[in-house]
Design an enzyme around this catalytic site. Structure first.
Site: not given
Ligand code: G3P
Length: 223
Positions: A83
């Site tokens: 990543k």
């Molecule tokens: O896949 C990316 C994710 O982990 C981020 O999610 O909810 O922190 O925006 P969030």
């Protein structure tokens, strides 16, 4: 549509993997920091547990550092996807890593232009963060709609990996647009499985069967 789990929690990964619902895993430094264990051991165990692609993120922000980390992470297993953040040096690393046969997932994508460049660089997956755009009052799903069309127009092999998913409606919208993959926090996958009418309906079926058995004690479905 492929379903990845967006977590570094091995209990959740094992639970949904055993159900056969998990096509892959995405992790990030935030998710790994939530686990009470050595992140490197957690990453290695995830790679061993899941057959499908497992995204492991680099922490360097310069080309040389990303290359070194990317090559190291790739050694965890054949299913590792490195990543890389959507930054200028990241694009160079994506090109080089994919030239070496190492799959990459470009993360922190927030616009169709960023997604286009990541696909052009040779990313295997392009990850727009839709929930974080929604949080700002933008429509995250618009990025998915644009990218589906753009990648199709030019036949880029990159898959759109819808990230920062917050609820089951995001999944339906992404599926209707033809996104290749969604990565889900385990609770969102759990919510997709259940429906109160399913529970009510099942309880009724079981109850009615019990009544039928009382009238016909010999009936059986198993020996
Ligand atoms: O896949 C990316 C994710 O982990 C981020 O999610 O909810 O922190 O925006 P969030």
């Amino acid at each position: 549509m492929k379903i990845f789990l967006d977590t570094a929690n091995l209990d959740q990964i094992k639970k949904y993997n055993d159900l056969g619902l998990v096509d892959g895993i995405t992790t990030n430094p935030t998710l790994l920091s939530k686990e009470n264990a050595d992140p490197q051991e957690v990453m290695a165990e995830i790679v061993r547990t899941v057959k499908g692609p497992v995204s492991l993120e680099v922490l360097s922000t310069n080309y040389e550092g990303m290359m070194e980390e990317g090559r190291t992470l790739a050694k965890y297993g054949k299913n590792v996807v490195v990543k890389i953040p959507m930054i200028a040096e990241g694009m160079k690393a994506v090109k080089q890593l994919s030239g070496e046969g190492i799959k990459t997932n470009v993360t922190l994508v927030f616009s169709p232009n960023q997604g286009l460049l990541a696909a052009k660089a040779g990313a295997s997956y392009v990850s727009p963060f839709i929930g974080r755009l929604d949080d700002l009052g933008e429509i995250g799903m618009d990025v998915i709609r644009d990218l589906v069309q753009i990648l199709k127009n030019y036949d880029y092999p990159a898959e759109i990996l819808v990230a920062s998913v917050r609820h089951p409606l995001h999944v339906i919208e992404a599926a209707k647009l033809g996104a290749h993959v969604v990565t889900l926090p385990p609770d969102v996958l759990g919510k997709m499985i259940t429906h109160p009418l399913t529970d009510i309906g099942l309880a009724r079926f079981l109850d009615d069967w019990k009544k039928a058995k009382q009238s016909h004690p010999k009936i059986t479905l198993t020996r």
